[in-house]
Design an enzyme around this catalytic site. Structure first.
Site, PDB file in Angstrom:
ATOM      1  N   TRP A  38       0.845  -1.192   0.000  1.00 24.74           N
ATOM      2  CA  TRP A  38       0.000   0.000   0.000  1.00 24.74           C
ATOM      3  C   TRP A  38       0.885   1.248   0.000  1.00 24.74           C
ATOM      4  O   TRP A  38       1.562   1.540   0.978  1.00 24.74           O
ATOM      5  CB  TRP A  38      -0.914  -0.009   1.241  1.00 24.74           C
ATOM      6  N   HIS A  81      -6.854   1.735   2.433  1.00 27.14           N
ATOM      7  CA  HIS A  81      -7.900   0.745   2.149  1.00 27.14           C
ATOM      8  C   HIS A  81      -9.019   0.915   3.174  1.00 27.14           C
ATOM      9  O   HIS A  81      -8.863   1.647   4.163  1.00 27.14           O
ATOM     10  CB  HIS A  81      -7.342  -0.689   2.125  1.00 27.14           C
ATOM     11  N   ARG A 125      -4.056   6.277  -2.569  1.00 23.88           N
ATOM     12  CA  ARG A 125      -2.725   5.652  -2.702  1.00 23.88           C
ATOM     13  C   ARG A 125      -1.806   6.542  -3.523  1.00 23.88           C
ATOM     14  O   ARG A 125      -2.218   7.087  -4.549  1.00 23.88           O
ATOM     15  CB  ARG A 125      -2.837   4.282  -3.367  1.00 23.88           C
ATOM     16  N   GLN A 156     -13.379   1.756  -2.304  1.00 21.88           N
ATOM     17  CA  GLN A 156     -13.392   0.313  -2.059  1.00 21.88           C
ATOM     18  C   GLN A 156     -14.690  -0.079  -1.366  1.00 21.88           C
ATOM     19  O   GLN A 156     -15.345   0.750  -0.724  1.00 21.88           O
ATOM     20  CB  GLN A 156     -12.216  -0.107  -1.164  1.00 21.88           C
ATOM     21  N   VAL A 161      -5.770 -11.822   6.829  1.00 22.24           N
ATOM     22  CA  VAL A 161      -6.593 -13.015   6.615  1.00 22.24           C
ATOM     23  C   VAL A 161      -5.715 -14.255   6.489  1.00 22.24           C
ATOM     24  O   VAL A 161      -4.553 -14.179   6.114  1.00 22.24           O
ATOM     25  CB  VAL A 161      -7.478 -12.893   5.340  1.00 22.24           C
ATOM     26  N   ALA A 208     -13.778 -11.831   5.328  1.00 25.11           N
ATOM     27  CA  ALA A 208     -13.737 -10.405   4.987  1.00 25.11           C
ATOM     28  C   ALA A 208     -13.376 -10.295   3.515  1.00 25.11           C
ATOM     29  O   ALA A 208     -12.764 -11.208   2.943  1.00 25.11           O
ATOM     30  CB  ALA A 208     -12.704  -9.690   5.841  1.00 25.11           C
TER      31      ALA A 208
HETATM   32  C1  YSA Z   1      -8.250  -8.256   1.415  1.00 21.73           C
HETATM   33  C2  YSA Z   1      -8.636  -9.184   2.359  1.00 21.73           C
HETATM   34  C3  YSA Z   1      -9.617  -8.818   3.271  1.00 21.73           C
HETATM   35  O1  YSA Z   1      -9.976  -9.689   4.211  1.00 21.73           O
HETATM   36  C4  YSA Z   1     -10.241  -7.582   3.252  1.00 21.73           C
HETATM   37  C5  YSA Z   1      -9.842  -6.665   2.301  1.00 21.73           C
HETATM   38  C6  YSA Z   1      -8.872  -7.002   1.391  1.00 21.73           C
HETATM   39  C7  YSA Z   1      -8.417  -6.000   0.376  1.00 21.73           C
HETATM   40  C8  YSA Z   1      -7.202  -5.192   0.846  1.00 21.73           C
HETATM   41  N1  YSA Z   1      -7.554  -4.286   1.934  1.00 21.73           N
HETATM   42  C9  YSA Z   1      -6.686  -4.344  -0.327  1.00 21.73           C
HETATM   43  O2  YSA Z   1      -6.729  -3.128  -0.283  1.00 21.73           O
HETATM   44  N2  YSA Z   1      -6.247  -5.083  -1.359  1.00 21.73           N
HETATM   45  S1  YSA Z   1      -5.756  -4.443  -2.766  1.00 21.73           S
HETATM   46  O3  YSA Z   1      -4.649  -3.544  -2.522  1.00 21.73           O
HETATM   47  O4  YSA Z   1      -5.470  -5.550  -3.672  1.00 21.73           O
HETATM   48  O5  YSA Z   1      -6.952  -3.615  -3.338  1.00 21.73           O
HETATM   49  C10 YSA Z   1      -8.235  -4.237  -3.486  1.00 21.73           C
HETATM   50  C11 YSA Z   1      -8.861  -3.824  -4.791  1.00 21.73           C
HETATM   51  O6  YSA Z   1      -8.925  -2.394  -4.871  1.00 21.73           O
HETATM   52  C12 YSA Z   1      -8.082  -4.242  -6.036  1.00 21.73           C
HETATM   53  O7  YSA Z   1      -8.319  -5.592  -6.380  1.00 21.73           O
HETATM   54  C13 YSA Z   1      -8.649  -3.282  -7.068  1.00 21.73           C
HETATM   55  O8  YSA Z   1      -9.935  -3.732  -7.517  1.00 21.73           O
HETATM   56  C14 YSA Z   1      -8.839  -2.007  -6.245  1.00 21.73           C
HETATM   57  N3  YSA Z   1      -7.702  -1.093  -6.417  1.00 21.73           N
HETATM   58  C15 YSA Z   1      -6.458  -1.209  -5.875  1.00 21.73           C
HETATM   59  N4  YSA Z   1      -5.688  -0.157  -6.229  1.00 21.73           N
HETATM   60  C16 YSA Z   1      -6.475   0.644  -7.017  1.00 21.73           C
HETATM   61  C17 YSA Z   1      -7.755   0.041  -7.138  1.00 21.73           C
HETATM   62  N5  YSA Z   1      -8.748   0.606  -7.860  1.00 21.73           N
HETATM   63  C18 YSA Z   1      -8.485   1.795  -8.472  1.00 21.73           C
HETATM   64  N6  YSA Z   1      -7.274   2.439  -8.381  1.00 21.73           N
HETATM   65  C19 YSA Z   1      -6.261   1.912  -7.672  1.00 21.73           C
HETATM   66  N7  YSA Z   1      -5.096   2.564  -7.563  1.00 21.73           N
END
Ligand code: YSA
Length: 231
Positions: free
Chosen positions: A57, A74, A100, A114, A157, A199
């Site tokens: 992140w 997030h 981000r 999100q 998780v 989650a």
């Molecule tokens: C994972 C497990 C859990 O039990 C609960 C939540 C999560 C998700 C975790 N908090 C997270 O942020 N994962 S992530 O960094 O992979 O982002 C999740 C989703 O947000 C991505 O799959 C994508 O669909 C979206 N995302 C990430 N960066 C982005 C974005 N959408 C738009 N712009 C970006 N820069």
């Protein structure tokens, strides 16, 4: 008079529709602050200081840096805040804005939304997670959808999965998910021998793009009324 009164932004429309679908199956809506601190954004989510997982992140830190305040990266901190103040069983969704510090392209913005989800109960398994997500996506997209889990890692998780959805013949990555790590339960005072939970965290913009056939996330934020007024 036949004056046009404007229209709701696609993200607002999608968020309202998601509320309705999850409300029907007993989920409440939770919220948390966009200015977070390191404790809720990382520490209690089992992302230790200096752990390489923190690099997943890219963070906007706020000054003074010693205060360890940041723009939340997030929506997962909302889970923690909710668990601190509510006893299980728990069923919530938490849509919200996140930030981000990263370069933008067609699928990445520096500010985006999100959709977090958390369900805690007795004997919750990955099958409950899959069933809930399948139910949601079928209702939301009005179609039969196939969901696929791929093993992945998120410190909060265990096991962790990446969730793909088959859409128009292709697998699309929608977000991360898994079973709540017992260390997270311990951090908020929930007994992991009594309670289990799943989650998930999805990109809400990506869900909106899929729903409306928008092929660049940046269109959602550049304020061009020619796009917004179509919805
Ligand atoms: C994972 C497990 C859990 O039990 C609960 C939540 C999560 C998700 C975790 N908090 C997270 O942020 N994962 S992530 O960094 O992979 O982002 C999740 C989703 O947000 C991505 O799959 C994508 O669909 C979206 N995302 C990430 N960066 C982005 C974005 N959408 C738009 N712009 C970006 N820069």
């Amino acid at each position: 008079m036949n004056e046009k009164k404007g229209s709701l932004h696609p993200i607002t429309q999608v968020t309202r529709e998601i509320y309705d679908i999850f409300k029907e199956i007993g989920f409440d809506i939770a919220e948390g602050p966009e200015i977070e601190n390191e404790y809720y954004n990382f520490d209690t989510l089992n992302v230790p200081a200096d752990h390489p997982a923190r690099d997943m992140w890219d963070t906007f830190w706020l000054k003074p840096l010693e205060a360890k305040k940041l723009l939340r990266t997030h929506t997962s901190p909302v889970q923690i805040r909710y668990m601190e103040n509510h006893k299980p069983p728990i069923k919530i969704i938490a849509p919200g804005k996140v930030y981000r510090n990263e370069a933008t392209d067609a699928t990445h913005e520096a500010q985006f939304y999100q959709l977090e989800g958390l369900m805690i109960g007795e004997n919750i398994s990955l099958a409950d997670l899959k069933g809930t997500l399948k139910y949601f996506f079928e209702k939301f997209l009005g179609d039969k959808v196939e969901i696929r889990f791929r093993p992945s890692f998120f410190p909060f998780v265990e096991p962790g999965v990446e969730v793909d959805m088959k859409w128009k013949g292709k697998w699309l990555e929608m977000g991360g998910a898994g079973l709540v790590n017992p260390k997270v339960f311990e951090a908020v005072g929930i007994d992991p021998t009594e309670w289990q939970g799943f989650a998930f965290g999805f990109g809400l913009d990506r869900i909106a793009m899929l729903k409306f056939g928008i092929d660049d996330v940046r269109y959602l934020y550049n304020g061009d009324l020619r796009l917004i007024n179509q919805f």
